[in-house]
Motif scaffolding. Structure first.
Motif, PDB file in Angstrom:
ATOM      1  N   THR A 122      36.522  55.174  34.410  1.00 16.86           N
ATOM      2  CA  THR A 122      37.574  55.014  35.405  1.00 16.86           C
ATOM      3  C   THR A 122      37.407  53.718  36.192  1.00 16.86           C
ATOM      4  OG1 THR A 122      37.840  57.406  35.546  1.00 16.86           O
ATOM      5  CG2 THR A 122      38.677  56.118  37.397  1.00 16.86           C
ATOM      6  N   VAL A 123      36.176  53.369  36.542  1.00 18.28           N
ATOM      7  CA  VAL A 123      35.935  52.126  37.282  1.00 18.28           C
ATOM      8  C   VAL A 123      36.352  50.916  36.443  1.00 18.28           C
ATOM      9  CG1 VAL A 123      34.122  50.613  38.201  1.00 18.28           C
ATOM     10  CG2 VAL A 123      34.161  53.037  38.813  1.00 18.28           C
ATOM     11  N   VAL A 124      35.961  50.896  35.182  1.00 15.39           N
ATOM     12  CA  VAL A 124      36.337  49.782  34.303  1.00 15.39           C
ATOM     13  C   VAL A 124      37.857  49.719  34.172  1.00 15.39           C
ATOM     14  CG1 VAL A 124      36.292  49.003  31.893  1.00 15.39           C
ATOM     15  CG2 VAL A 124      34.175  49.660  33.035  1.00 15.39           C
ATOM     16  N   SER A 125      38.469  50.858  33.946  1.00 15.86           N
ATOM     17  CA  SER A 125      39.918  50.904  33.838  1.00 15.86           C
ATOM     18  C   SER A 125      40.569  50.454  35.138  1.00 15.86           C
ATOM     19  CB  SER A 125      40.361  52.328  33.484  1.00 15.86           C
ATOM     20  OG  SER A 125      41.757  52.386  33.341  1.00 15.86           O
ATOM     21  N   GLY A 126      39.988  50.861  36.252  1.00 12.17           N
ATOM     22  CA  GLY A 126      40.515  50.470  37.558  1.00 12.17           C
ATOM     23  C   GLY A 126      40.433  48.973  37.786  1.00 12.17           C
ATOM     24  N   ILE A 127      39.313  48.370  37.428  1.00 17.48           N
ATOM     25  CA  ILE A 127      39.157  46.919  37.589  1.00 17.48           C
ATOM     26  C   ILE A 127      40.189  46.179  36.743  1.00 17.48           C
ATOM     27  CG2 ILE A 127      37.623  44.967  37.065  1.00 17.48           C
ATOM     28  CD1 ILE A 127      35.276  46.861  37.896  1.00 17.48           C
ATOM     29  N   ALA A 128      40.348  46.612  35.506  1.00 18.93           N
ATOM     30  CA  ALA A 128      41.332  45.973  34.630  1.00 18.93           C
ATOM     31  C   ALA A 128      42.745  46.151  35.184  1.00 18.93           C
ATOM     32  CB  ALA A 128      41.240  46.565  33.223  1.00 18.93           C
ATOM     33  N   THR A 129      43.034  47.334  35.697  1.00 19.48           N
ATOM     34  CA  THR A 129      44.364  47.599  36.240  1.00 19.48           C
ATOM     35  C   THR A 129      44.603  46.807  37.518  1.00 19.48           C
ATOM     36  OG1 THR A 129      44.399  49.783  35.230  1.00 19.48           O
ATOM     37  CG2 THR A 129      45.920  49.412  37.042  1.00 19.48           C
ATOM     38  N   ILE A 130      43.605  46.726  38.376  1.00 20.19           N
ATOM     39  CA  ILE A 130      43.751  45.952  39.614  1.00 20.19           C
ATOM     40  C   ILE A 130      44.040  44.488  39.292  1.00 20.19           C
ATOM     41  CG2 ILE A 130      42.486  45.049  41.606  1.00 20.19           C
ATOM     42  CD1 ILE A 130      41.175  47.899  41.771  1.00 20.19           C
ATOM     43  N   ALA A 131      43.347  43.942  38.298  1.00 17.47           N
ATOM     44  CA  ALA A 131      43.608  42.561  37.896  1.00 17.47           C
ATOM     45  C   ALA A 131      45.059  42.404  37.437  1.00 17.47           C
ATOM     46  CB  ALA A 131      42.645  42.146  36.791  1.00 17.47           C
ATOM     47  N   GLY A 132      45.526  43.358  36.644  1.00 20.20           N
ATOM     48  CA  GLY A 132      46.907  43.312  36.180  1.00 20.20           C
ATOM     49  C   GLY A 132      47.905  43.565  37.301  1.00 20.20           C
ATOM     50  N   LEU A 133      47.564  44.500  38.195  1.00 21.08           N
ATOM     51  CA  LEU A 133      48.450  44.786  39.332  1.00 21.08           C
ATOM     52  C   LEU A 133      48.560  43.579  40.257  1.00 21.08           C
ATOM     53  CD1 LEU A 133      47.568  48.446  40.353  1.00 21.08           C
ATOM     54  CD2 LEU A 133      49.733  47.604  39.459  1.00 21.08           C
ATOM     55  N   ALA A 134      47.496  42.842  40.390  1.00 25.37           N
ATOM     56  CA  ALA A 134      47.548  41.646  41.227  1.00 25.37           C
ATOM     57  C   ALA A 134      48.404  40.571  40.560  1.00 25.37           C
ATOM     58  CB  ALA A 134      46.140  41.121  41.476  1.00 25.37           C
ATOM     59  N   ALA A 135      48.247  40.422  39.266  1.00 22.98           N
ATOM     60  CA  ALA A 135      48.990  39.380  38.551  1.00 22.98           C
ATOM     61  C   ALA A 135      50.483  39.686  38.464  1.00 22.98           C
ATOM     62  CB  ALA A 135      48.411  39.207  37.144  1.00 22.98           C
ATOM     63  N   GLY A 136      50.842  40.921  38.117  1.00 22.76           N
ATOM     64  CA  GLY A 136      52.253  41.269  37.923  1.00 22.76           C
ATOM     65  C   GLY A 136      53.117  41.052  39.162  1.00 22.76           C
ATOM     66  N   PRO A 137      52.832  41.721  40.269  1.00 18.96           N
ATOM     67  CA  PRO A 137      53.640  41.512  41.472  1.00 18.96           C
ATOM     68  C   PRO A 137      53.595  40.076  41.994  1.00 18.96           C
ATOM     69  CG  PRO A 137      52.466  43.575  41.637  1.00 18.96           C
ATOM     70  CD  PRO A 137      51.943  42.858  40.422  1.00 18.96           C
ATOM     71  N   LEU A 138      52.452  39.419  41.835  1.00 21.76           N
ATOM     72  CA  LEU A 138      52.346  38.029  42.262  1.00 21.76           C
ATOM     73  C   LEU A 138      53.325  37.159  41.473  1.00 21.76           C
ATOM     74  CD1 LEU A 138      50.728  36.082  44.100  1.00 21.76           C
ATOM     75  CD2 LEU A 138      49.208  35.719  42.165  1.00 21.76           C
ATOM     76  N   LEU A 139      53.405  37.399  40.171  1.00 26.29           N
ATOM     77  CA  LEU A 139      54.345  36.651  39.340  1.00 26.29           C
ATOM     78  C   LEU A 139      55.797  36.958  39.710  1.00 26.29           C
ATOM     79  CD1 LEU A 139      52.531  36.950  35.888  1.00 26.29           C
ATOM     80  CD2 LEU A 139      52.725  34.908  37.319  1.00 26.29           C
ATOM     81  N   ILE A 140      56.070  38.214  40.081  1.00 22.88           N
ATOM     82  CA  ILE A 140      57.426  38.574  40.525  1.00 22.88           C
ATOM     83  C   ILE A 140      57.765  37.822  41.810  1.00 22.88           C
ATOM     84  CG2 ILE A 140      58.865  40.417  41.483  1.00 22.88           C
ATOM     85  CD1 ILE A 140      57.465  42.361  39.556  1.00 22.88           C
ATOM     86  N   GLU A 141      56.865  37.904  42.785  1.00 23.43           N
ATOM     87  CA  GLU A 141      57.151  37.295  44.090  1.00 23.43           C
ATOM     88  C   GLU A 141      57.167  35.770  44.038  1.00 23.43           C
ATOM     89  OE1 GLU A 141      55.818  38.870  47.787  1.00 23.43           O
ATOM     90  OE2 GLU A 141      55.105  40.686  46.810  1.00 23.43           O
ATOM     91  N   LEU A 142      56.220  35.155  43.351  1.00 27.27           N
ATOM     92  CA  LEU A 142      56.139  33.694  43.339  1.00 27.27           C
ATOM     93  C   LEU A 142      57.178  33.046  42.429  1.00 27.27           C
ATOM     94  CD1 LEU A 142      52.277  33.024  43.312  1.00 27.27           C
ATOM     95  CD2 LEU A 142      53.869  32.850  45.235  1.00 27.27           C
ATOM     96  N   PHE A 143      57.406  33.665  41.264  1.00 26.45           N
ATOM     97  CA  PHE A 143      58.266  33.024  40.279  1.00 26.45           C
ATOM     98  C   PHE A 143      59.538  33.807  39.958  1.00 26.45           C
ATOM     99  CE2 PHE A 143      53.849  31.748  39.340  1.00 26.45           C
ATOM    100  CZ  PHE A 143      53.962  30.401  39.644  1.00 26.45           C
ATOM    101  N   GLY A 144      59.681  35.004  40.533  1.00 27.30           N
ATOM    102  CA  GLY A 144      60.871  35.813  40.283  1.00 27.30           C
ATOM    103  C   GLY A 144      61.008  36.280  38.845  1.00 27.30           C
ATOM    104  N   ILE A 145      59.876  36.399  38.114  1.00 28.05           N
ATOM    105  CA  ILE A 145      59.964  36.816  36.708  1.00 28.05           C
ATOM    106  C   ILE A 145      60.460  38.254  36.621  1.00 28.05           C
ATOM    107  CG2 ILE A 145      58.083  35.263  36.045  1.00 28.05           C
ATOM    108  CD1 ILE A 145      56.384  37.810  35.549  1.00 28.05           C
ATOM    109  N   HIS A 146      60.939  38.620  35.477  1.00 23.79           N
ATOM    110  CA  HIS A 146      61.447  39.972  35.265  1.00 23.79           C
ATOM    111  C   HIS A 146      60.321  40.999  35.375  1.00 23.79           C
ATOM    112  CE1 HIS A 146      65.468  38.780  34.172  1.00 23.79           C
ATOM    113  NE2 HIS A 146      64.932  37.810  33.444  1.00 23.79           N
ATOM    114  N   THR A 147      60.652  42.175  35.857  1.00 22.00           N
ATOM    115  CA  THR A 147      59.685  43.249  36.052  1.00 22.00           C
ATOM    116  C   THR A 147      58.997  43.606  34.739  1.00 22.00           C
ATOM    117  OG1 THR A 147      61.058  44.096  37.854  1.00 22.00           O
ATOM    118  CG2 THR A 147      59.388  45.580  36.982  1.00 22.00           C
TER     119      THR A 147
END
Length: 173
Positions: A122-147
């Motif tokens: 779960t910790v490994v999965s959580g770290i990987a997910t947190i990295a992805g969760l940080a990247a996805g919304p950041l890309l939406i907010e900064l560049f307006g990319i599609h969800t």
């Protein structure tokens, strides 16, 4: 890598279906077979996680580009927030599915106690997910990319981190 693929090909070519099926279902499977099994379990977990995400972003946590709230187009920041919340909920469900399918079909347990194994998983999965969760919304907010495109960054990041950590740290395989 090429020799591993050749070995797998020769094995499939030279054995009957029953022998191949037994090898596929073995936890001592050839590394190529093990990765394909891992990918299959990952696909099942992804369907569970993404299915949860889709249901949530289309219903209680609106996050699709074309949605409106009170007649106004949804803002990028609300899309990003709702998408992240839906991903967290989907991740919890997908993590349970991934753990149980990997334990049942792919990896040998026993390196750690069951409880510790699940915690590490779960910790490994959580770290990987947190990295992805940080990247996805950041890309939406900064560049307006599609969800949907932001979801792709989450999935690629998670697969790379998860397989390596699960294979070499969590399980005996």
């Amino acid at each position: 890598m090429t020799s591993l693929i050749k070995e797998a090909w020769y094995f499939y070519r030279d054995n009957d279906f029953k022998t191949v099926l037994a090898a596929i279902n073995s936890k001592d499977a050839h590394p190529t077979i093990q990765f394909l099994k891992y990918a299959t379990c990952g696909a099942i977990a992804t369907v569970a996680s993404m299915g949860t995400w889709i249901i949530l972003v289309l219903t209680v946590l609106p996050a699709m580009d074309w949605m409106k709230i009170n007649g106004e187009p949804i803002t990028d920041s609300l899309r990003a927030r709702n998408s992240a919340i839906a991903n967290i909920i989907g991740w919890i469900f997908g993590n349970f599915v991934a753990y149980f399918t990997n334990v049942i079909w792919v990896f040998k347990d026993g390196r750690h106690s069951k409880w510790l194994e699940f915690v590490y998983f779960t910790v490994v999965s959580g770290i990987a997910t947190i990295a992805g969760l940080a990247a996805g919304p950041l890309l939406i907010e900064l560049f307006g990319i599609h969800t949907i495109l932001s979801q792709g960054t989450l999935m690629v990041t998670a697969v790379l981190v998860n397989y390596l950590c699960r294979k070499f740290f969590i399980f005996k395989s």
